[in-house]
Design an enzyme around this catalytic site. Structure first.
Site, PDB file in Angstrom:
ATOM      1  N   SER A 151      62.524  35.255  37.366  1.00 20.45           N
ATOM      2  CA  SER A 151      62.602  34.105  36.466  1.00 20.45           C
ATOM      3  C   SER A 151      63.853  34.166  35.614  1.00 20.45           C
ATOM      4  CB  SER A 151      61.367  34.105  35.555  1.00 20.45           C
ATOM      5  OG  SER A 151      61.500  33.204  34.482  1.00 20.45           O
TER       6      SER A 151
ATOM      7  N   TYR B 123      57.107  38.661  29.183  1.00 21.16           N
ATOM      8  CA  TYR B 123      57.185  38.195  30.567  1.00 21.16           C
ATOM      9  C   TYR B 123      58.558  38.499  31.165  1.00 21.16           C
ATOM     10  CZ  TYR B 123      57.164  34.759  34.420  1.00 21.16           C
ATOM     11  OH  TYR B 123      57.244  34.123  35.643  1.00 21.16           O
TER      12      TYR B 123
ATOM     13  N   LYS C 280      59.528  41.172  34.229  1.00 16.83           N
ATOM     14  CA  LYS C 280      60.286  40.750  35.409  1.00 16.83           C
ATOM     15  C   LYS C 280      61.553  41.593  35.566  1.00 16.83           C
ATOM     16  CE  LYS C 280      57.888  37.213  37.023  1.00 16.83           C
ATOM     17  NZ  LYS C 280      57.343  37.203  38.396  1.00 16.83           N
TER      18      LYS C 280
END
Length: 315
Positions: free
Chosen positions: A116, A140, A144
């Site tokens: 992402s 998040y 990642k």
């Protein structure tokens, strides 16, 4: 090819599985619940569905004859920020478990990972690229980023043939709203075109980095054709192409396709300070020359994505 998809019950997993089944691949769909076989897919006899918790037992979903994995499972951005422990368990630890299981069961397999743009945080150059150092401003994005580093190392060591794809926000997503902080980027189109209200938490000048579902699937399938040598073994990140659109342009596209009635269903509401900080940290333009050079493609305009979604409703 024999291809496994984790997080296969989600939107992207279902969309890709349908395409792969239509192309006569063998597809294994894995999720924390038993994922459905896409309704519109042909060759349903080529699909296998598995309910599995990858944080507990990742090797049970693998086989020695596997050709490729698409790794899509995860807790999305706002959900990871809200529940720290769950985000790390699912986004980091279960994926590391899967990497290690692959090393033992089917070493060298093609591994395609959904990362992402949330791996970036401010400050940033005007056009970030794969060479820009990630400084995530969310749990998040941090999770990642750590998996990206592991994929680089496992590929360098020959344990996998890894490809990390940094997704733009996918819009317009069908289905229900998600826990992603970017969920409204689909919601302000999806719900109004179905006669439902939707919340818009950003001003007209807020810009987004977006990709349509149709272009995403085309690029995901293209990754099956790339040679291992197309990138250094220790640098496997690719910025998938997107387009930049601001809220005003998105609302104009909604008006062009759905009329004033659809626009009237979008309700303005301020985001929480935490979500606003996360959204403001995401970059909205990228240097995608690497991806274009590898044969990936970009959308023409955001209106095209809105028209695609409107056409799918008529089907």
């Amino acid at each position: 090819m024999k291809i496994l998809i984790t997080g296969a019950g989600g939107f992207v997993g279902q969309l890709l599985a349908e395409h792969l089944l239509n192309d006569k691949h063998q597809v294994i769909l894995v999720d924390i619940f038993e994922p459905p076989v896409p309704q519109k897919a042909s060759n349903k006899q080529n699909a296998t569905t598995i309910k599995a918790d990858l944080a507990q037992d990742a090797s049970s979903v693998l086989s020695k004859d596997l050709d490729a994995l698409y790794v899509f499972h995860g807790i999305m951005s706002a959900g990871s920020e809200e529940n720290f422990d769950l985000g790390y368990r699912v986004n980091l630890h279960s994926t590391l478990n899967l990497l290690e299981a692959v090393r033992q069961v089917c070493p060298g397999v093609r591994w395609i990972y959904a990362s992402s743009t949330a791996i970036f945080g401010q400050p940033l150059p005007a056009m970030p690229s794969e060479a820009t150092v990630p400084t995530p401003q969310s749990s998040y994005g941090t999770q990642k980023m750590m998996i990206e580093a592991a994929i680089n190392d496992y590929t360098r060591r020959g344990f996998i043939n890894g490809f990390t794809l940094r997704f733009p926000t996918i819009s317009v997503r069908p289905g229900k709203p998600t826990q992603a902080a970017s969920s409204w980027m689909s919601g302000i189109i999806r719900e109004p075109l179905q006669g439902k209200e939707s919340v818009l938490p950003c001003d007209d000048d807020f810009e987004c980095w977006l990709c349509s579902p149709r272009t995403l699937v085309r690029n995901l399938v293209h990754t099956l054709t790339l040679q291992r040598e197309c990138m250094p073994t220790h640098v496997r990140q690719i910025m998938l192409p997107g387009i930049t659109a601001n809220v005003a342009q998105m609302m104009q596209a909604l008006k062009d396709v759905g009329g004033d009635q659809a626009v009237s269903l979008v309700k303005r509401e301020k985001a929480s300070p935490e979500i606003k900080a996360m959204l403001d940290s995401w970059p909205i333009r990228f240097d995608i020359s690497k991806a274009l050079g590898l044969g990936y493609v970009a959308d023409g305009s955001f209106k095209d994505a809105v028209e695609d979604f409107a056409a799918s409703l008529k089907e």
